[in-house]
Design an enzyme around this catalytic site. Sequence first.
Site, PDB file in Angstrom:
ATOM      1  N   LYS A  81       0.856  -1.185   0.000  1.00  0.00           N
ATOM      2  CA  LYS A  81       0.000   0.000   0.000  1.00  0.00           C
ATOM      3  C   LYS A  81       0.894   1.238   0.000  1.00  0.00           C
ATOM      4  CE  LYS A  81      -3.748   2.006   2.826  1.00  0.00           C
ATOM      5  NZ  LYS A  81      -4.526   1.848   4.081  1.00  0.00           N
ATOM      6  N   SER A 156      -9.551   1.513   3.416  1.00  0.00           N
ATOM      7  CA  SER A 156      -8.742   2.321   2.537  1.00  0.00           C
ATOM      8  C   SER A 156      -7.694   1.532   1.761  1.00  0.00           C
ATOM      9  CB  SER A 156      -8.039   3.415   3.341  1.00  0.00           C
ATOM     10  OG  SER A 156      -7.103   2.842   4.242  1.00  0.00           O
ATOM     11  N   SER A 180      -9.538  -0.860   7.566  1.00  0.00           N
ATOM     12  CA  SER A 180      -8.981  -0.636   6.224  1.00  0.00           C
ATOM     13  C   SER A 180      -8.242  -1.822   5.624  1.00  0.00           C
ATOM     14  CB  SER A 180      -8.045   0.568   6.238  1.00  0.00           C
ATOM     15  OG  SER A 180      -8.785   1.767   6.266  1.00  0.00           O
TER      16      SER A 180
END
Lengths: 487, 96
Positions: A81, A156, A180
């Site tokens: 990420k 997210s 997330s």
Amino acid sequence: MSAELHFHSIAEAAAQLEAKTLSAVELTQAVIARTKAVEPRVRAFLSTDEATALAQAAASDARRAAGHARGPLDGIPVGLKDVIAVKNQPLTAGSRMLANFVSPYDSTAAAKLQQAGAVLWGRLNCDEFAMGSSNENSAFHPTGNPWDVSRVPGGSSGGSAAALAAGEALATLGSDTGGSIRQPAALCGVVGIKPTYGLVSRYGLIAYASSLDQIGPFARTVEDAAIVLRAIAGHDERDSTSFRTEIPDYRAELQTRRGPWKLGLPKEYFGEGLDPEIAAAVERAIAFYKAQGCEIREVSLPHTQYCLDTYYIIATAEASSNLARYDGVRYGHRAKNAKDIVDLYFQSRAEGFGAEVKRRIILGTYVLSSGYYDAFYLRAQKVRTLIRQDFLNAYKEVDALLTPTSPIPAFKLGEKSDPLAMYLCDIYTIGVNLAGLPAISVPCGFTRGNLPIGLQLIGQPFQEASLLALAHSYDRAHDWSSRHPKL
Amino acid sequence: MSNAPELNIDHIAKLARLALTPEEKATFAAQLGSVLHHIEQLAKVDVTGVEPTAHAFAVTNVWRDDVAEPGLPVAAALRNAPAQRENMIAVPKVVE
């Protein structure tokens, strides 16, 4: 077994690498080719660096040829990420603010993955500064859910979940502040674990809400998640909230811990707002555990209704403080034509941040501001104590909790325009962050519309070995992870 | 807390060092109004005698040995600076 290399589990690929029927370069090339083929539709990546990945793969093959292979992650392509720093790679946090930022150092998690021999493949899209539940807050582009690219992958860490589900990596890392990792794992049909707060170092993780943030793996199977978690967990002097605890060989422990477990069903997690198809899938998972001899009992977490509010006070307060550093001075976006230094702060932040980040900074600034601190922030921290005690009380009766991960399956891009409606996506995941507990989302079926459903298992502090074993007993008895989206 | 007044968006934006357009102010004030309305239900919780939790597993007094360690080299530290001069970050004039 998956015939296609890019859909291999880590365990499968590691066995072939070990047997020298597969090379890390071949595996990495397969993942790169897959990425090129599907990325125009999925858009999970913000950037890729093919040359560096292939060089790392070649180095892995050389180590293995010399008899110095480093274990099951050596030569495995893993995506990160874009909030997890890798030296000399872009680090944008999905924000215009950091559009041109290149990390000068490695996060501890990335350094540990490299020490384990992993091939780092690509920077994965996310909601800006990890704030969101759909990836639509990325300043660059939204990501499509591989099961239906007109739907969101969750957030997210949506890019991390989507890339894995689409075969663009064999595992990925995300970060979880209010759900997330787990929510996108559920929406994309992969495994995702949020470790106990303090198990994985936050050094080199772009901070959103520091008392809640944790890095964790996405993987195709619970066994794979165990392999990656072991590699990244452990005490780190560079994170003062890092916990000193023994890191067991989670993968080996999957074989030795066999239950039966006492499982609690928090009644507050099965009420109004839960999609009936998700409720039915979770019921089937409960029936599975019952058939395995587990004792199932209803428990209560009475402060559940206050989790969302507590979270949005604490998380935005911490975010408003953490994001004060983006002022256009030392790094990040700088506005042109500012009148003076103070105007430079105002204009750089206005231009660099997107709407959701601004909303959360304003809310966080408000709850910390003079006259409101006691009423909001301090009160929220006290309610946080009560929320945490609810969980610890439940663990006097049961070993783990079983809930749905998300109340709804993947929704359409653009469907949720109201911030409050978006926040409600996290109602089953945020309590875990407030209490600092470990929790895992495991695929447990599909809706009639062929959208994945996730089961959440919540464990006790630093008892990841038990939690993974509990999840593995379900995962290995079902074949959800062998299903792949048609792209 | 149940009497929390309207969020003064100009004041808060100033504290947060954020320049907002008139449209942003109107939108955020309305959206945050409904969020604030929601979070006001925390006033219903009895928190008498409850200690606040800042971290789920608080660790305090974490020290390392006071030994010099190499930091980021200057070039690496300045790599992302929007403007630099003579190994320093350049900013607009602070004092007239």
